[in-house]
Design a protein around this motif. Structure first.
Motif, PDB file in Angstrom:
ATOM      1  N   GLY A 299       0.851  -1.238  -0.122  1.00  0.00           N
ATOM      2  CA  GLY A 299      -0.103   0.126  -0.177  1.00  0.00           C
ATOM      3  C   GLY A 299       0.589   1.418  -0.057  1.00  0.00           C
ATOM      4  N   ALA A 300       0.062   2.380  -0.134  1.00  0.00           N
ATOM      5  CA  ALA A 300       0.848   3.572  -0.236  1.00  0.00           C
ATOM      6  C   ALA A 300       1.521   4.095   0.984  1.00  0.00           C
ATOM      7  CB  ALA A 300      -0.283   4.673  -0.506  1.00  0.00           C
ATOM      8  N   GLU A 301       1.102   3.877   2.363  1.00  0.00           N
ATOM      9  CA  GLU A 301       1.678   4.050   3.420  1.00  0.00           C
ATOM     10  C   GLU A 301       3.046   3.323   3.481  1.00  0.00           C
ATOM     11  OE1 GLU A 301       1.123   3.872   8.244  1.00  0.00           O
ATOM     12  OE2 GLU A 301      -0.813   3.487   6.884  1.00  0.00           O
ATOM     13  N   CYS A 302       3.046   2.078   3.075  1.00  0.00           N
ATOM     14  CA  CYS A 302       4.077   1.413   3.186  1.00  0.00           C
ATOM     15  C   CYS A 302       5.328   2.057   2.409  1.00  0.00           C
ATOM     16  CB  CYS A 302       3.833  -0.084   2.961  1.00  0.00           C
ATOM     17  SG  CYS A 302       5.332  -1.018   2.758  1.00  0.00           S
ATOM     18  N   ALA A 303       4.743   2.157   0.984  1.00  0.00           N
ATOM     19  CA  ALA A 303       5.598   2.722  -0.208  1.00  0.00           C
ATOM     20  C   ALA A 303       6.379   3.948   0.425  1.00  0.00           C
ATOM     21  CB  ALA A 303       5.030   2.895  -1.369  1.00  0.00           C
ATOM     22  N   CYS A 304       5.541   4.909   1.088  1.00  0.00           N
ATOM     23  CA  CYS A 304       5.905   6.007   1.452  1.00  0.00           C
ATOM     24  C   CYS A 304       7.111   6.037   2.539  1.00  0.00           C
ATOM     25  CB  CYS A 304       4.830   6.941   1.994  1.00  0.00           C
ATOM     26  SG  CYS A 304       3.690   7.748   0.889  1.00  0.00           S
ATOM     27  N   THR A 305       6.849   5.143   3.557  1.00  0.00           N
ATOM     28  CA  THR A 305       7.781   4.833   4.553  1.00  0.00           C
ATOM     29  C   THR A 305       9.135   4.465   4.008  1.00  0.00           C
ATOM     30  OG1 THR A 305       6.116   4.268   5.876  1.00  0.00           O
ATOM     31  CG2 THR A 305       8.267   3.385   6.505  1.00  0.00           C
ATOM     32  N   VAL A 306       8.983   3.260   3.105  1.00  0.00           N
ATOM     33  CA  VAL A 306      10.351   2.801   2.220  1.00  0.00           C
ATOM     34  C   VAL A 306      11.046   3.849   1.556  1.00  0.00           C
ATOM     35  CG1 VAL A 306      10.888   1.155   0.559  1.00  0.00           C
ATOM     36  CG2 VAL A 306       9.385   0.508   2.471  1.00  0.00           C
ATOM     37  N   ALA A 307      10.301   4.717   1.048  1.00  0.00           N
ATOM     38  CA  ALA A 307      11.033   5.730   0.208  1.00  0.00           C
ATOM     39  C   ALA A 307      11.831   6.800   0.921  1.00  0.00           C
ATOM     40  CB  ALA A 307       9.847   6.421  -0.587  1.00  0.00           C
ATOM     41  N   ARG A 308      11.409   6.812   2.402  1.00  0.00           N
ATOM     42  CA  ARG A 308      12.168   7.853   3.256  1.00  0.00           C
ATOM     43  C   ARG A 308      13.612   7.217   3.701  1.00  0.00           C
ATOM     44  NH1 ARG A 308       7.091   8.947   5.722  1.00  0.00           N
ATOM     45  NH2 ARG A 308       7.375   7.411   7.521  1.00  0.00           N
ATOM     46  N   TYR A 309      13.813   5.893   3.386  1.00  0.00           N
ATOM     47  CA  TYR A 309      15.346   5.337   3.796  1.00  0.00           C
ATOM     48  C   TYR A 309      16.207   5.264   2.762  1.00  0.00           C
ATOM     49  CZ  TYR A 309      12.534   2.832   7.829  1.00  0.00           C
ATOM     50  OH  TYR A 309      11.768   2.743   8.838  1.00  0.00           O
ATOM     51  N   HIS A 310      17.286   5.133   3.175  1.00  0.00           N
ATOM     52  CA  HIS A 310      18.480   5.000   2.041  1.00  0.00           C
ATOM     53  C   HIS A 310      19.314   3.870   2.574  1.00  0.00           C
ATOM     54  CE1 HIS A 310      17.765   9.144   1.136  1.00  0.00           C
ATOM     55  NE2 HIS A 310      17.515   9.523   2.267  1.00  0.00           N
ATOM     56  N   PHE A 311      19.060   2.709   1.768  1.00  0.00           N
ATOM     57  CA  PHE A 311      19.514   1.344   1.850  1.00  0.00           C
ATOM     58  C   PHE A 311      20.883   1.215   1.348  1.00  0.00           C
ATOM     59  CE2 PHE A 311      14.998   0.899   1.419  1.00  0.00           C
ATOM     60  CZ  PHE A 311      14.455   0.565   2.984  1.00  0.00           C
ATOM     61  N   THR A 312      21.795   0.680   1.795  1.00  0.00           N
ATOM     62  CA  THR A 312      23.173   0.185   1.358  1.00  0.00           C
ATOM     63  C   THR A 312      22.712  -1.052   0.443  1.00  0.00           C
ATOM     64  OG1 THR A 312      23.806  -1.349   2.983  1.00  0.00           O
ATOM     65  CG2 THR A 312      24.572   0.786   3.239  1.00  0.00           C
ATOM     66  N   LYS A 313      21.991  -1.991   0.623  1.00  0.00           N
ATOM     67  CA  LYS A 313      21.620  -3.066  -0.383  1.00  0.00           C
ATOM     68  C   LYS A 313      20.161  -3.259  -0.223  1.00  0.00           C
ATOM     69  CE  LYS A 313      25.930  -5.358   0.101  1.00  0.00           C
ATOM     70  NZ  LYS A 313      26.654  -4.786   1.252  1.00  0.00           N
ATOM     71  N   SER A 314      19.464  -3.770  -1.293  1.00  0.00           N
ATOM     72  CA  SER A 314      18.284  -4.495  -1.130  1.00  0.00           C
ATOM     73  C   SER A 314      18.160  -5.607  -1.955  1.00  0.00           C
ATOM     74  CB  SER A 314      16.964  -3.370  -1.848  1.00  0.00           C
ATOM     75  OG  SER A 314      17.182  -3.106  -3.010  1.00  0.00           O
ATOM     76  N   PHE A 315      17.324  -6.661  -1.245  1.00  0.00           N
ATOM     77  CA  PHE A 315      17.143  -7.799  -1.831  1.00  0.00           C
ATOM     78  C   PHE A 315      15.544  -8.390  -2.358  1.00  0.00           C
ATOM     79  CE2 PHE A 315      21.080  -7.992   0.472  1.00  0.00           C
ATOM     80  CZ  PHE A 315      22.097  -8.469  -0.372  1.00  0.00           C
ATOM     81  N   LEU A 316      15.297  -8.288  -3.336  1.00  0.00           N
ATOM     82  CA  LEU A 316      13.945  -8.565  -3.869  1.00  0.00           C
ATOM     83  C   LEU A 316      13.462  -9.716  -4.608  1.00  0.00           C
ATOM     84  CD1 LEU A 316      14.906  -5.140  -4.691  1.00  0.00           C
ATOM     85  CD2 LEU A 316      12.597  -4.898  -4.031  1.00  0.00           C
ATOM     86  N   GLY A 317      12.573 -10.080  -4.473  1.00  0.00           N
ATOM     87  CA  GLY A 317      11.840 -11.070  -5.482  1.00  0.00           C
ATOM     88  C   GLY A 317      11.144 -10.394  -6.445  1.00  0.00           C
ATOM     89  N   THR A 318      10.767 -11.298  -7.580  1.00  0.00           N
ATOM     90  CA  THR A 318      10.056 -10.899  -8.850  1.00  0.00           C
ATOM     91  C   THR A 318       9.421 -12.116  -9.254  1.00  0.00           C
ATOM     92  OG1 THR A 318      10.334  -9.904 -11.098  1.00  0.00           O
ATOM     93  CG2 THR A 318      12.035 -11.540 -10.427  1.00  0.00           C
ATOM     94  N   ASN A 319       8.254 -11.859  -9.932  1.00  0.00           N
ATOM     95  CA  ASN A 319       7.353 -12.671 -10.571  1.00  0.00           C
ATOM     96  C   ASN A 319       7.578 -12.852 -12.049  1.00  0.00           C
ATOM     97  OD1 ASN A 319       4.993 -11.354  -8.555  1.00  0.00           O
ATOM     98  ND2 ASN A 319       5.287 -13.582  -8.342  1.00  0.00           N
TER      99      ASN A 319
END
Length: 248
Positions: free
Chosen positions: A154-174
């Protein structure tokens, strides 16, 4: 332009671009939306291309319309996922501030994580619990819970994540595709993934070989935006777009 000519142009365009929107073909052919849609349907019935919502894709790239739930995914390509997860975990270092995406492959990373000073942000409910049990500092963004994938979205989650600055991110994909990049079934999950990638120094997409040449509903990043870690690469063409690490 005759119908046969339109069909030839549409097919040639799809084969060159791998995917095309109805609006693009309308401009190219100077034809109406209804005419282009009818032509796409005709070519799909002839087995020349795959019709998708809003356009068409080449046959070598399959459109996956239905997403499996976490329980189903957990039992698919288990050995491959564990090998990918183990390599991904080995990339973490002291001081890393990491986004760990919800999903079965990223979940497998947790058991391989080194005992280092690493802080995590995750939208995976089960991930957060396992990380905390292993003694890591972990943050969960707010938002809506999606039961089928056990993810916060959701939008609230996306806004929170956008405020961080990550050294690395690990994601899955379909899906992984030259024409559509990295894609997922859910627009809400796509927002989270996009935000994490855009705010990471390094982004890694973890996937087994079955996801290549697959397209799902929403693109969340282009191939050039993240490195791929996979068990094996079915087609070397992907190396032209990003760094790929094969682990088996």
């Amino acid at each position: 332009m005759l119908a046969e000519e339109r069909l030839a142009v549409i097919l040639e365009t799809v084969q060159q671009k791998r995917s095309v929107k109805v609006s693009e073909l309308c401009n190219l052919l100077n034809a109406s939306v209804s005419t282009v849609r009818r032509d796409i349907s005709t070519l799909a019935e002839m087995g020349k291309l795959t019709k998708v919502h809003g356009g068409a894709i080449a046959l070598s790239e399959n459109f996956a319309a239905v997403e499996k739930d976490m329980e189903e995914k957990a039992h698919l390509f288990l050995k491959e996922k564990q090998a990918v997860a183990q390599y991904a975990a080995s990339l973490l270092e002291d001081g890393d501030f990491v986004f760990l995406d919800a999903g079965t492959t990223t979940e497998n990373m947790i058991g391989f994580l080194p005992k280092k000073d690493i802080c995590f942000v995750t939208n995976g409910l089960f991930h957060a619990k396992k990380l905390a049990q292993r003694g890591f500092r972990v943050y969960i963004p707010g938002g809506e819970i999606k039961c089928s994938t056990e993810a916060i979205v959701g939008a609230e989650c996306a806004c929170t994540v956008a405020r961080y600055h990550f050294t690395k991110s690990f994601l899955g994909t379909n899906g992984v595709s030259v024409s559509a990049g990295f894609s997922t079934h859910d627009v809400n999950e796509a927002q989270i993934k996009s935000a994490a990638i855009e705010n990471s120094i390094q982004a890694f997409l973890l996937t087994d070989h079955s996801k290549f040449d697959q397209i799902t509903s929403v693109t969340f990043a282009q191939l050039s935006q993240a490195q791929i870690i996979t068990d094996r690469l079915p087609d070397a063409k992907y190396r032209s777009f990003t760094t790929v690490k094969e682990v088996l």
